[in-house]
Design a protein around this motif. Structure first.
Motif, PDB file in Angstrom:
ATOM      1  N   GLU B  73       0.718  -1.217   0.071  1.00  0.00           N
ATOM      2  CA  GLU B  73       0.093   0.097   0.147  1.00  0.00           C
ATOM      3  C   GLU B  73       0.763   1.353  -0.019  1.00  0.00           C
ATOM      4  O   GLU B  73       1.641   1.369   0.746  1.00  0.00           O
ATOM      5  N   PHE B  74       0.385   2.005  -0.629  1.00  0.00           N
ATOM      6  CA  PHE B  74       1.091   3.496  -0.831  1.00  0.00           C
ATOM      7  C   PHE B  74       0.028   4.677  -1.276  1.00  0.00           C
ATOM      8  O   PHE B  74      -0.598   4.708  -2.134  1.00  0.00           O
ATOM      9  N   SER B  75      -0.070   5.554   0.061  1.00  0.00           N
ATOM     10  CA  SER B  75      -1.233   6.405  -0.087  1.00  0.00           C
ATOM     11  C   SER B  75      -0.757   7.860  -0.271  1.00  0.00           C
ATOM     12  O   SER B  75       0.677   8.153  -0.079  1.00  0.00           O
ATOM     13  N   LEU B  76      -1.488   8.576  -1.089  1.00  0.00           N
ATOM     14  CA  LEU B  76      -1.176  10.057  -1.062  1.00  0.00           C
ATOM     15  C   LEU B  76      -2.242  10.984  -0.437  1.00  0.00           C
ATOM     16  O   LEU B  76      -3.362  10.721  -0.616  1.00  0.00           O
ATOM     17  N   ARG B  77      -1.524  11.811   0.100  1.00  0.00           N
ATOM     18  CA  ARG B  77      -2.609  12.818   0.861  1.00  0.00           C
ATOM     19  C   ARG B  77      -2.201  14.129   0.492  1.00  0.00           C
ATOM     20  O   ARG B  77      -1.363  14.725   0.177  1.00  0.00           O
ATOM     21  N   LEU B  78      -3.338  14.778   0.270  1.00  0.00           N
ATOM     22  CA  LEU B  78      -3.623  16.351   0.101  1.00  0.00           C
ATOM     23  C   LEU B  78      -4.122  17.094   1.481  1.00  0.00           C
ATOM     24  O   LEU B  78      -5.212  16.589   1.859  1.00  0.00           O
ATOM     25  N   GLU B  79      -3.225  17.816   1.935  1.00  0.00           N
ATOM     26  CA  GLU B  79      -3.509  18.389   3.192  1.00  0.00           C
ATOM     27  C   GLU B  79      -4.461  19.452   3.143  1.00  0.00           C
ATOM     28  O   GLU B  79      -5.308  19.719   4.159  1.00  0.00           O
ATOM     29  N   SER B  80      -4.246  20.250   2.063  1.00  0.00           N
ATOM     30  CA  SER B  80      -5.291  21.465   2.112  1.00  0.00           C
ATOM     31  C   SER B  80      -5.305  21.654   0.397  1.00  0.00           C
ATOM     32  O   SER B  80      -4.475  22.260  -0.216  1.00  0.00           O
ATOM     33  N   ALA B  81      -6.391  21.092   0.214  1.00  0.00           N
ATOM     34  CA  ALA B  81      -6.652  20.995  -1.527  1.00  0.00           C
ATOM     35  C   ALA B  81      -6.730  22.352  -2.089  1.00  0.00           C
ATOM     36  O   ALA B  81      -7.381  23.084  -1.638  1.00  0.00           O
ATOM     37  N   ALA B  82      -6.283  22.572  -3.333  1.00  0.00           N
ATOM     38  CA  ALA B  82      -6.490  23.767  -3.963  1.00  0.00           C
ATOM     39  C   ALA B  82      -6.918  23.209  -5.490  1.00  0.00           C
ATOM     40  O   ALA B  82      -6.669  22.204  -5.736  1.00  0.00           O
ATOM     41  N   PRO B  83      -7.546  24.298  -5.996  1.00  0.00           N
ATOM     42  CA  PRO B  83      -8.094  24.174  -7.350  1.00  0.00           C
ATOM     43  C   PRO B  83      -6.953  23.495  -8.415  1.00  0.00           C
ATOM     44  O   PRO B  83      -7.313  22.584  -9.262  1.00  0.00           O
ATOM     45  N   SER B  84      -5.820  23.981  -8.064  1.00  0.00           N
ATOM     46  CA  SER B  84      -4.771  23.763  -9.108  1.00  0.00           C
ATOM     47  C   SER B  84      -4.364  22.097  -8.834  1.00  0.00           C
ATOM     48  O   SER B  84      -3.718  21.598  -9.828  1.00  0.00           O
ATOM     49  N   GLN B  85      -5.074  21.449  -7.833  1.00  0.00           N
ATOM     50  CA  GLN B  85      -4.760  20.215  -7.725  1.00  0.00           C
ATOM     51  C   GLN B  85      -5.712  19.137  -8.312  1.00  0.00           C
ATOM     52  O   GLN B  85      -6.002  18.016  -8.290  1.00  0.00           O
ATOM     53  N   THR B  86      -6.727  20.118  -9.175  1.00  0.00           N
ATOM     54  CA  THR B  86      -7.948  19.139  -9.867  1.00  0.00           C
ATOM     55  C   THR B  86      -7.078  18.403 -10.939  1.00  0.00           C
ATOM     56  O   THR B  86      -6.315  19.113 -11.920  1.00  0.00           O
ATOM     57  N   SER B  87      -7.224  17.093 -11.080  1.00  0.00           N
ATOM     58  CA  SER B  87      -6.571  16.191 -11.931  1.00  0.00           C
ATOM     59  C   SER B  87      -6.925  14.883 -11.835  1.00  0.00           C
ATOM     60  O   SER B  87      -7.834  14.513 -11.076  1.00  0.00           O
ATOM     61  N   VAL B  88      -6.317  13.995 -12.816  1.00  0.00           N
ATOM     62  CA  VAL B  88      -6.579  12.610 -12.757  1.00  0.00           C
ATOM     63  C   VAL B  88      -5.234  12.161 -11.868  1.00  0.00           C
ATOM     64  O   VAL B  88      -4.200  12.277 -12.427  1.00  0.00           O
ATOM     65  N   TYR B  89      -5.541  11.279 -11.000  1.00  0.00           N
ATOM     66  CA  TYR B  89      -4.317  10.609 -10.153  1.00  0.00           C
ATOM     67  C   TYR B  89      -4.234   9.353 -10.450  1.00  0.00           C
ATOM     68  O   TYR B  89      -5.001   8.524 -10.415  1.00  0.00           O
ATOM     69  N   PHE B  90      -2.950   8.923 -10.802  1.00  0.00           N
ATOM     70  CA  PHE B  90      -2.702   7.475 -11.078  1.00  0.00           C
ATOM     71  C   PHE B  90      -1.588   6.984 -10.080  1.00  0.00           C
ATOM     72  O   PHE B  90      -0.555   7.568 -10.010  1.00  0.00           O
ATOM     73  N   CYS B  91      -2.110   5.688  -9.517  1.00  0.00           N
ATOM     74  CA  CYS B  91      -0.910   4.944  -8.856  1.00  0.00           C
ATOM     75  C   CYS B  91      -0.670   3.763  -9.974  1.00  0.00           C
ATOM     76  O   CYS B  91      -1.274   3.392 -10.662  1.00  0.00           O
ATOM     77  N   ALA B  92       0.946   3.611  -9.760  1.00  0.00           N
ATOM     78  CA  ALA B  92       1.487   2.349 -10.494  1.00  0.00           C
ATOM     79  C   ALA B  92       2.609   1.505  -9.435  1.00  0.00           C
ATOM     80  O   ALA B  92       2.888   2.241  -8.593  1.00  0.00           O
ATOM     81  N   SER B  93       2.921   0.444 -10.065  1.00  0.00           N
ATOM     82  CA  SER B  93       3.834  -0.233  -9.466  1.00  0.00           C
ATOM     83  C   SER B  93       4.684  -0.914 -10.406  1.00  0.00           C
ATOM     84  O   SER B  93       4.486  -1.409 -11.615  1.00  0.00           O
ATOM     85  N   SER B  94       5.907  -1.189  -9.724  1.00  0.00           N
ATOM     86  CA  SER B  94       6.648  -2.199 -10.678  1.00  0.00           C
ATOM     87  C   SER B  94       7.431  -3.189  -9.849  1.00  0.00           C
ATOM     88  O   SER B  94       7.820  -3.100  -8.638  1.00  0.00           O
ATOM     89  N   VAL B  95       7.972  -4.222 -10.310  1.00  0.00           N
ATOM     90  CA  VAL B  95       8.566  -5.196  -9.744  1.00  0.00           C
ATOM     91  C   VAL B  95       9.847  -4.665  -9.236  1.00  0.00           C
ATOM     92  O   VAL B  95      10.118  -4.988  -7.783  1.00  0.00           O
ATOM     93  N   ASP B  96      10.487  -3.813  -9.813  1.00  0.00           N
ATOM     94  CA  ASP B  96      11.763  -3.206  -9.267  1.00  0.00           C
ATOM     95  C   ASP B  96      12.034  -1.755  -9.899  1.00  0.00           C
ATOM     96  O   ASP B  96      11.189  -1.537 -11.021  1.00  0.00           O
ATOM     97  N   ARG B  97      12.483  -1.039  -9.394  1.00  0.00           N
ATOM     98  CA  ARG B  97      12.548   0.399  -9.977  1.00  0.00           C
ATOM     99  C   ARG B  97      12.805   0.330 -11.518  1.00  0.00           C
ATOM    100  O   ARG B  97      12.850   1.381 -12.088  1.00  0.00           O
ATOM    101  N   ALA B  98      13.847  -0.679 -11.818  1.00  0.00           N
ATOM    102  CA  ALA B  98      14.393  -0.635 -13.255  1.00  0.00           C
ATOM    103  C   ALA B  98      13.131  -0.877 -14.396  1.00  0.00           C
ATOM    104  O   ALA B  98      13.502  -0.627 -15.445  1.00  0.00           O
TER     105      ALA B  98
END
Lengths: 110, 112
Positions: B73-98
């Protein structure tokens, strides 16, 4: 700043033709290269990875890498209307931080 | 295998509100990533976690915080949202960073 450049398109090809998508990258230290397909409103889907110079084929898709020219391409043979999507090129350099291009829109018309 | 899952799928926030986007993967991957995608801007890396216990800033980290809760699990937190943070957010994973990344379905966030 590391950059991956793609022509935004749209690239329009007839059904059954070969679609050629191109990508250049600025960081000579880039080690790994990836092509993703993204349908409108959906998430990117991995098509192919390529790590060494030359061609890599998977079904109707061929990825080509030329590190000397800092150039990656994706060929789609026998293009189908279902291939219509945005294609994203990405690279990872030695620190493995990924960089994505802005994508090329492909339209395959019947 | 569900692959990479994200919650919620849609969210509307008012300016100044906070929220946490959740991401989980069941592929036993070591590395996880958060991106935002805006029209004409492509995918931009917010934060990444090369392995459990580590997190690093990406291209656009301001206004965000992350937590690698465990390997899955990997969470993303917005502490004080702003209109500039309107977007589509994607999470991704890889077996290893390469290696190649696999993406979740995305969260569409609107901040009014």
């Amino acid at each position: 700043q590391k950059e991956v450049e793609q022509n935004s398109g749209p690239l329009s090809v007839p059904e059954g033709a070969i679609a050629s998508l191109n990508c250049t990258y600025s960081d000579r230290g880039s080690q790994s290269f990836f092509w993703y397909r993204q349908y409108s409103g959906k998430s990117p889907e991995l098509i192919m990875s390529i790590y060494s110079n030359g061609d890599k084929e998977d079904g109707r898709f061929t990825a080509q890498l030329n590190k000397a020219s800092q150039y990656v391409s994706l060929l789609i043979r026998d293009s189908q209307p279902s291939d219509s999507a945005t294609y994203l090129c990405a690279s990872k350099e030695r620190s493995y931080i990924p960089t994505f291009g802005r994508g090329t829109s492909l339209i395959v018309h019947p | 295998n569900a692959g990479v899952t994200q919650t919620p799928k849609f969210q509307v926030l008012k300016t100044g509100q906070s929220m946490t986007l959740q991401c989980a993967q069941d592929m036993n991957h070591n590395s996880m990533y958060w991106y935002r995608q805006d029209p004409g801007m492509g995918l931009r890396l917010i934060y990444y976690s090369a392995s459990e216990g580590t997190t690093d800033k990406g291209e656009v980290p301001n206004g965000y915080n992350v937590s690698r809760l465990n390997k899955r699990e990997f969470s993303l937190r917005l502490e004080s949202a702003a209109p500039s943070q309107t977007s589509v957010y994607f999470c991704a994973s890889s077996v290893d960073r390469a290696y190649e990344q696999y993406f979740g379905p995305g969260t569409r966030l609107t901040v009014t």
